[in-house]
Enzyme design. Structure first.
Site, mmCIF file in Angstrom:
data_model
loop_
_atom_site.group_PDB
_atom_site.id
_atom_site.type_symbol
_atom_site.label_atom_id
_atom_site.label_comp_id
_atom_site.label_asym_id
_atom_site.label_seq_id
_atom_site.Cartn_x
_atom_site.Cartn_y
_atom_site.Cartn_z
ATOM 1 N N TYR A 140 0.855 -1.196 0.000
ATOM 2 C CA TYR A 140 0.000 0.000 0.000
ATOM 3 C C TYR A 140 0.895 1.251 0.000
ATOM 4 O O TYR A 140 0.701 2.172 -0.793
ATOM 5 C CB TYR A 140 -0.919 -0.004 1.232
ATOM 6 C CG TYR A 140 -1.875 1.172 1.252
ATOM 7 C CD1 TYR A 140 -3.162 1.064 0.710
ATOM 8 C CD2 TYR A 140 -1.494 2.402 1.781
ATOM 9 C CE1 TYR A 140 -4.029 2.144 0.690
ATOM 10 C CE2 TYR A 140 -2.347 3.487 1.765
ATOM 11 C CZ TYR A 140 -3.616 3.349 1.227
ATOM 12 O OH TYR A 140 -4.470 4.429 1.216
ATOM 13 N N SER B 33 -32.805 14.993 16.574
ATOM 14 C CA SER B 33 -32.301 14.093 17.611
ATOM 15 C C SER B 33 -33.322 12.972 17.787
ATOM 16 O O SER B 33 -34.302 12.903 17.052
ATOM 17 C CB SER B 33 -32.060 14.859 18.903
ATOM 18 O OG SER B 33 -33.150 15.679 19.166
ATOM 19 N N GLU C 172 -30.965 -0.776 14.870
ATOM 20 C CA GLU C 172 -29.531 -0.495 14.685
ATOM 21 C C GLU C 172 -28.882 -0.268 16.032
ATOM 22 O O GLU C 172 -29.561 -0.147 17.048
ATOM 23 C CB GLU C 172 -29.344 0.810 13.898
ATOM 24 C CG GLU C 172 -29.955 0.831 12.555
ATOM 25 C CD GLU C 172 -30.076 2.248 12.017
ATOM 26 O OE1 GLU C 172 -29.605 3.202 12.656
ATOM 27 O OE2 GLU C 172 -30.653 2.377 10.950
ATOM 28 N N LYS D 82 -26.819 2.177 18.679
ATOM 29 C CA LYS D 82 -26.703 3.621 18.959
ATOM 30 C C LYS D 82 -25.237 3.876 19.311
ATOM 31 O O LYS D 82 -24.783 3.556 20.400
ATOM 32 C CB LYS D 82 -27.624 4.012 20.112
ATOM 33 C CG LYS D 82 -27.621 5.494 20.312
ATOM 34 C CD LYS D 82 -28.713 5.946 21.244
ATOM 35 C CE LYS D 82 -28.692 7.453 21.335
ATOM 36 N NZ LYS D 82 -27.402 8.006 21.696
ATOM 37 N N LYS E 194 -36.347 2.125 14.271
ATOM 38 C CA LYS E 194 -36.993 3.041 13.323
ATOM 39 C C LYS E 194 -38.075 2.291 12.566
ATOM 40 O O LYS E 194 -37.848 1.130 12.164
ATOM 41 C CB LYS E 194 -35.977 3.559 12.294
ATOM 42 C CG LYS E 194 -34.932 4.462 12.884
ATOM 43 C CD LYS E 194 -33.860 4.808 11.867
ATOM 44 C CE LYS E 194 -32.739 5.551 12.553
ATOM 45 N NZ LYS E 194 -31.541 5.628 11.735
ATOM 46 N N LYS F 296 -31.896 3.328 25.423
ATOM 47 C CA LYS F 296 -30.568 3.428 26.029
ATOM 48 C C LYS F 296 -30.355 2.318 27.048
ATOM 49 O O LYS F 296 -31.271 1.948 27.783
ATOM 50 C CB LYS F 296 -30.430 4.788 26.738
ATOM 51 C CG LYS F 296 -30.680 5.978 25.838
ATOM 52 C CD LYS F 296 -29.434 6.680 25.424
ATOM 53 C CE LYS F 296 -28.905 7.533 26.525
ATOM 54 N NZ LYS F 296 -27.787 8.341 26.138
ATOM 55 N N CYS G 93 -28.138 31.699 50.280
ATOM 56 C CA CYS G 93 -27.288 32.695 50.922
ATOM 57 C C CYS G 93 -27.989 34.037 50.763
ATOM 58 O O CYS G 93 -28.440 34.379 49.666
ATOM 59 C CB CYS G 93 -25.929 32.718 50.234
ATOM 60 S SG CYS G 93 -25.018 34.231 50.504
HETATM 61 N N1 5U1 Z 1 -28.150 4.251 14.537
HETATM 62 C C1 5U1 Z 1 -28.636 5.478 14.574
HETATM 63 N N2 5U1 Z 1 -28.190 6.441 15.385
HETATM 64 N N3 5U1 Z 1 -28.960 7.516 15.109
HETATM 65 C C2 5U1 Z 1 -28.917 8.762 15.653
HETATM 66 N N4 5U1 Z 1 -29.657 5.927 13.821
HETATM 67 C C3 5U1 Z 1 -29.865 7.206 14.140
HETATM 68 N N5 5U1 Z 1 -30.753 8.095 13.672
HETATM 69 C C4 5U1 Z 1 -30.742 9.335 14.177
HETATM 70 C C5 5U1 Z 1 -29.821 9.699 15.181
HETATM 71 C C6 5U1 Z 1 -29.840 11.062 15.738
HETATM 72 O O1 5U1 Z 1 -31.631 10.268 13.755
HETATM 73 C C7 5U1 Z 1 -32.617 10.009 12.761
HETATM 74 C C8 5U1 Z 1 -33.681 9.073 13.160
HETATM 75 C C9 5U1 Z 1 -33.281 11.330 12.524
#
Ligand code: 5U1
Length: 676
Positions: free
Chosen positions: A41, A87, A118, A120, A295, A319, A431
């Protein structure tokens, strides 16, 4: 193909080297399946660099040589997100997940909703813009609507394609995802930092954040950052797949790194099974995660669900419980706040938990200490609440030593010796020293200088401590009398930084009425009430002389806030400070109060209706909205304030989502009609 290897044909050779090196990068960083040895590489890389040095016209944006970082930037420019970066709503318990699924199933009238699950990631959210397949910009999330341009730094991430591959490359796409640092990479980096005599980072997230905030991208290039894509912002040119899981597959097909720890499931049971399965493997993952994300999988269903203020209704971050650790409580000291509030603070033996070394935590008030039955000398459980704020959870009674003792609230302020009082109906002891108390003065000054108040950059806590301790200033007004010859004598100041502070004080004189009201630090008057007060009264004099009734007319001002405002302006000391500030040149535009909208009015608001509303016809909804003064438009544009979405909402909803317009359902529309 021999001619591709010929040195006589540098453009073809450069193209071949680029392709080989990019392929090797992808195999190494994304697939985790190295194809060529490092030495090979390096040899190809060196050769490409040489060709580009000899023929600079052959340098392309997607050349791997462009990842090594460039010149030093002076700062990060703002980037307005075309589609806001949202968020996530958070859940912690199984019942939160069940409630999430129920809400979604009820709204969609689908009892078996499909979800994409998924990880976080514990990193930093970024948005990557690709135009005609070419990586052109990366930005941080910021507060969601405007982030910072970190293109030069993100370009150094080896796993990121500088050019998307495949036939269906969009004209424009904002790929959303997370930048993070793998644990092994973090350990190696910290070892290197320490060997170089520099401080290590507390955890991989801090290391990733620190690396992205480097003004010199050559430093970022030496930091082993990674990226996983998980979302989409603006897009144009090709239709996106129907589901979130297919979107991620499509990303992967274009060479974007997508995490493979994902699944498509149905119903709450499926979501919880995913959480449990990830939970068992969490510690074996090579990077930190703090939970999982669920989601709704179908994009049309996501669109029907819409958004609540800053978070989509279609997603939930589940969480993991905060990490906990044991330590010994050494003392409970008290801290004095801006309004004199006395807060007991636990000091304990340093303990590493949730990615940081903790040494203290607020205990809020004396009742809380009693309720938790915590004695000084106890072994206590500590954690980072919401994974950020340190918290003492409880004491281990079985380990209580014989000499452990109770905390008692002092009778006098440890800073100014004024009496500490606690009103019968308040949990907080205070105070009574007011601005005589240097602790309160420091906090008041810090509040005054904050970005959201007068925004005096360069005036941090340590500088305020010195200014107050050396009796150089007593009130915020004295700040404006500072001269650089005084400032330069403080610790940490050079001639240049002293002059910078004086310049930022000059700039801070020109403010707005709402910032000024907020900067005064009136109890219970935060940013939003300050804005309402400024809008309602139009001038500071009008606010200062407002009657109880006039104050109570302001949105969000109830009896407690009203009392606090009246008390603040009745204090002669506060009036003097305001006078001094004005005399020092602090100013803002004033005008007559804005006309109050008649009750029930949506004047100036543009609404678009789409889909079938559950209880009323679109015609009736239109009549009601128009009766309240709203304009009901047929198409969604940047001027639209709300899109009211019903069942089977189509392209208008997608357009609204792309433009970041608030999407509400019929229920919320009724609330708007009642409240505005
Ligand atoms: N894996 C994942 N993390 N995360 C953070 N998906 C994901 N989607 C996000 C955020 C803030 O926001 C969308 C759903 C809008």
């Amino acid at each position: 193909m021999i001619f591709l290897l010929s040195a006589d044909c540098p453009d073809a050779r450069a193209a071949w080297l680029r392709m080989e090196l990019n392929r090797a990068n992808y195999a190494y960083y994304v697939l985790d399946q190295p194809e060529i040895p490092d030495s090979e590489y390096d040899r190809l890389f060196k050769e490409l660099k040489q060709i580009e040095a000899d023929y600079p016209g052959l340098i392309t944006l997607n050349s791997p040589t462009q990842r090594v970082g460039g010149e030093v930037a002076e700062g990060f420019s703002p980037v307005v997100h075309d589609v806001p970066m949202l968020s996530l709503n958070h859940g912690f318990k199984d019942s939160d997940v069940e409630a999430f699924d129920k809400r979604i199933s009820d709204t969609l009238r689908n009892s078996n909703v499909e979800y994409a699950c998924e990880l976080k990631f514990d990193g930093l959210a970024v948005s990557l813009r690709y135009e005609d397949g070419r990586f052109v910009q990366a930005s941080t999330r910021g507060q969601g609507t405007t982030g910072e341009d970190i293109t030069a730094n993100v370009k150094t991430i080896r796993s990121l394609p500088l050019m998307l591959s495949g036939d269906a490359v969009p004209k424009i796409i904002d790929v959303r995802g997370e930048v993070l640092m793998f644990r092994l990479d973090f350990d190696k980096l910290n070892k290197r930092q320490r060997e170089a005599g520099q401080r290590g980072f507390a955890n991989p997230r801090n290391a990733a954040a620190g690396s992205l905030r480097q003004l010199d991208s050559r430093i970022t290039a030496q930091r082993p950052l990674s990226f996983f894509a998980y979302g989409i912002g603006l897009f144009d040119g090709v239709p996106i797949p129907d589901t979130h899981s297919a979107l991620l597959d499509w990303y992967a097909s274009m060479g974007l790194p997508v995490n493979q720890e994902r699944a498509v499931v149905r119903g709450a049971a499926g979501l919880l099974a995913f959480l449990r399965s990830v939970g068992t493997r969490r510690s074996a993952l090579p990077y930190d995660i703090d939970g999982v994300v669920y989601k709704v999988n179908r994009h049309d269903e996501q669109a029907r669900l819409g958004f609540m203020s800053r978070a989509p209704r279609f997603a939930l971050a589940h969480k993991f419980p905060a990490e906990e650790a044991l330590t010994r409580l050494l003392a409970i000291e008290v801290q004095v706040g801006r309004t004199g509030a006395i807060t007991p603070v636990a000091r304990f033996e340093p303990v590493f938990v949730g990615g940081a070394t903790l040494t203290n935590a607020t205990l809020h008030n004396a009742d809380e200490v009693r309720r938790k039955n915590i004695l000084i000398g106890d072994t206590v459980i500590v954690r980072r609440a919401g994974d950020v704020i340190p918290e003492v959870v409880s004491a281990i009674k079985e380990c209580r030593p014989a000499d452990a003792y109770h905390f008692t609230m002092p009778t006098h302020c440890p800073i100014c010796r004024s009496k500490i009082e606690r009103l019968p109906d308040e949990a907080i002891a205070r105070c009574t020293g007011g601005l005589i108390c240097s602790a309160q003065r420091k906090q008041a000054l810090w509040h005054f200088a904050q970005r959201r108040a007068l925004d005096i950059s360069g005036l941090g806590k340590k500088i305020i401590d010195q200014l107050v301790d050396q009796k150089l200033i007593h009130t915020p007004a004295h700040l404006f009398n500072l001269v650089s010859t005084t400032v330069v004598q403080l610790d940490r100041f050079s001639n240049k930084s002293a002059q910078n502070l004086i310049d930022s004080l000059k700039r801070a004189r020109y403010t707005t009425l709402s910032r000024f009201i907020y900067a005064l630090g009136i109890r219970h008057v935060g940013e939003s009430i300050s804005r309402d007060l400024a809008q309602h009264f139009g001038s500071l004099d009008a606010l200062m002389s407002a009657s109880e009734e006039a104050l109570l007319e302001v949105k969000k001002v109830g009896p407690v806030v009203m009392e606090a405002i009246r008390y603040f302006f009745s204090e002669p000391r506060n009036r003097v400070v305001i006078q001094q500030l004005r005399a020092a040149g602090v100013q803002w535009p004033e005008g007559p109060p804005l006309p109050r909208k008649p009750a029930g009015s949506l004047i100036g608001i543009t609404v678009v209706l789409t889909g079938t509303l559950p209880t009323i016809s679109r015609k009736t909804a239109k009549e009601r909205l128009e009766a309240a003064g709203a304009k009901v438009a047929k198409t969604v544009s940047k001027k639209t304030n709300y899109v009211v979405a019903g069942v089977n909402a189509g392209s208008k909803l997608i357009q609204a989502e792309r433009l970041g317009i608030d999407i509400v359902d019929e229920k919320e529309m009724h609330r708007l009609l009642e409240n505005e």
